[in-house]
Design a protein around this motif. Sequence first.
Motif, mmCIF file in Angstrom:
data_model
loop_
_atom_site.group_PDB
_atom_site.id
_atom_site.type_symbol
_atom_site.label_atom_id
_atom_site.label_comp_id
_atom_site.label_asym_id
_atom_site.label_seq_id
_atom_site.Cartn_x
_atom_site.Cartn_y
_atom_site.Cartn_z
ATOM 1 N N UNK A 69 18.964 8.249 -9.126
ATOM 2 C CA UNK A 69 18.668 7.420 -10.212
ATOM 3 C C UNK A 69 18.046 6.255 -9.699
ATOM 4 N N UNK A 70 18.439 5.803 -8.380
ATOM 5 C CA UNK A 70 17.938 4.473 -7.686
ATOM 6 C C UNK A 70 16.427 5.026 -7.201
ATOM 7 N N UNK A 71 16.261 6.067 -6.625
ATOM 8 C CA UNK A 71 14.848 6.482 -6.235
ATOM 9 C C UNK A 71 14.187 6.747 -7.502
ATOM 10 N N UNK A 72 14.565 7.320 -8.642
ATOM 11 C CA UNK A 72 13.671 7.284 -9.676
ATOM 12 C C UNK A 72 13.176 6.002 -10.250
ATOM 13 N N UNK A 73 14.398 4.866 -10.229
ATOM 14 C CA UNK A 73 13.626 3.637 -10.547
ATOM 15 C C UNK A 73 12.465 3.047 -9.823
ATOM 16 N N UNK A 74 12.685 3.148 -8.397
ATOM 17 C CA UNK A 74 11.916 2.708 -7.396
ATOM 18 C C UNK A 74 10.516 3.484 -7.581
ATOM 19 N N UNK A 75 10.503 4.823 -7.821
ATOM 20 C CA UNK A 75 9.222 5.497 -7.895
ATOM 21 C C UNK A 75 8.364 5.071 -9.146
ATOM 22 N N UNK A 76 9.171 4.763 -10.214
ATOM 23 C CA UNK A 76 8.419 4.287 -11.609
ATOM 24 C C UNK A 76 8.000 2.942 -11.428
ATOM 25 N N UNK A 77 8.912 1.940 -10.553
ATOM 26 C CA UNK A 77 8.323 0.848 -10.438
ATOM 27 C C UNK A 77 6.815 0.692 -9.448
ATOM 28 N N UNK A 78 7.028 1.677 -8.284
ATOM 29 C CA UNK A 78 5.750 1.491 -7.811
ATOM 30 C C UNK A 78 4.673 2.243 -8.433
ATOM 31 N N UNK A 112 16.326 15.447 -7.805
ATOM 32 C CA UNK A 112 15.852 14.750 -9.107
ATOM 33 C C UNK A 112 14.731 13.545 -8.554
ATOM 34 N N UNK A 113 15.050 12.866 -7.182
ATOM 35 C CA UNK A 113 14.075 12.160 -6.932
ATOM 36 C C UNK A 113 12.808 12.770 -6.257
ATOM 37 N N UNK A 114 12.988 13.944 -5.515
ATOM 38 C CA UNK A 114 12.074 14.680 -5.174
ATOM 39 C C UNK A 114 10.929 14.934 -6.038
ATOM 40 N N UNK A 115 11.488 15.462 -7.444
ATOM 41 C CA UNK A 115 10.722 15.856 -8.399
ATOM 42 C C UNK A 115 10.010 14.467 -9.061
ATOM 43 N N UNK A 116 10.508 13.350 -9.005
ATOM 44 C CA UNK A 116 10.088 12.203 -9.422
ATOM 45 C C UNK A 116 8.876 11.787 -8.704
ATOM 46 N N UNK A 117 8.872 11.857 -7.576
ATOM 47 C CA UNK A 117 7.778 11.578 -6.332
ATOM 48 C C UNK A 117 6.764 12.548 -6.734
ATOM 49 N N UNK A 134 0.889 -1.115 -0.024
ATOM 50 C CA UNK A 134 -0.053 -0.034 0.088
ATOM 51 C C UNK A 134 0.868 1.043 0.144
ATOM 52 N N UNK A 135 2.234 1.189 0.299
ATOM 53 C CA UNK A 135 3.043 2.265 0.129
ATOM 54 C C UNK A 135 4.552 2.009 0.063
ATOM 55 N N UNK A 136 5.237 2.678 -0.637
ATOM 56 C CA UNK A 136 6.888 2.510 -0.638
ATOM 57 C C UNK A 136 7.337 3.518 0.214
ATOM 58 N N UNK A 137 8.555 3.353 0.786
ATOM 59 C CA UNK A 137 9.061 4.202 1.694
ATOM 60 C C UNK A 137 10.589 4.070 1.291
ATOM 61 N N UNK A 138 11.376 5.066 0.685
ATOM 62 C CA UNK A 138 12.572 5.021 0.202
ATOM 63 C C UNK A 138 13.514 5.758 1.432
ATOM 64 N N UNK A 139 14.508 5.124 1.714
ATOM 65 C CA UNK A 139 15.553 5.727 2.518
ATOM 66 C C UNK A 139 16.725 5.873 1.717
#
Length: 301
Positions: free
Chosen positions: A154-163, A196-201, A133-138
Amino acid sequence: MTSFLSLPVVSPRSIPTAFSLKRPFIQTPPTLHFKNHRFAVSCSYAEAGVSGDSKLSTIDVVADVKSERIVVLGGNGFVGSAICKAAVSKGIEVISLNRSGRPTYSGSWVDQVTWIPGDVFYVNWDEVLLGATAVVSTLGGFGSEEQMIKINGEANVVAVNAAKEYGIPKFILISVHDYNLPSFLLSSGYFTGKRKAESEVLSKYPNSGIVLKPAFIYGKRRVDGFEIPLDLVGEPAEKFLKAIENFTKPLSSLPASDLLLAPPVSVDDVALAVINGVTDDDFFGVFTIDQIKEAAEKIRL
């Protein structure tokens, strides 16, 4: 998450007491209804001998079913482990994805987390995100410019898009305070990756994405089997800066002033703010240091 069960009411005339039935009653088969992770069970009862066109009375029974299931990226790290521990304490199912899998230290909460070793760039997301129901990235760290852009961005961008692809309702990112730094310092790989990660989220989750931006995070940090008590420095500094904030506010506009004036944040406050984001659908957007502490207090109360 709260689920609603819609069950029939048996009228007082049908069942006058809990231990005696004057007349038999007939139950029709239950009907299940599912919508957005909520479900209802509808049943109908009618007294024997009552005409078929008589109206049936119903009752709504509300049941609290803990159905949150979060995936914590980097769950065995300093901040990640605090989030996992807080989530377990609130009855939330937790899955952690990190390179080393299960941590080496013990704890009752550790046994309640599903630890999956893996890398966000190569993981089979089917095994990780199913039912979440949620993904939390640290995810984040220091290194060369290239490394920082990759792990922070990039790692966070990949995770956001997968979620997003798997239809996960929420994404929560642990980012960092800007410290009122001049733009040329914010262009480093560390901050460039974070932005970059913030913008993707915020782009992929405009109405449910959460970006927490704490300053220095303190607590008891484990490194190579040793425990570093960062709270011995962070907690007094937080209290001191809170006490003098009325005097330091005029200085907040000075470049890089927050390197000294931004109050540290407890790792427990960060973790509880994440839990607030998981459980509160009205909690989304970018959250500053003070807002993180306010969100944590809501859960603590």
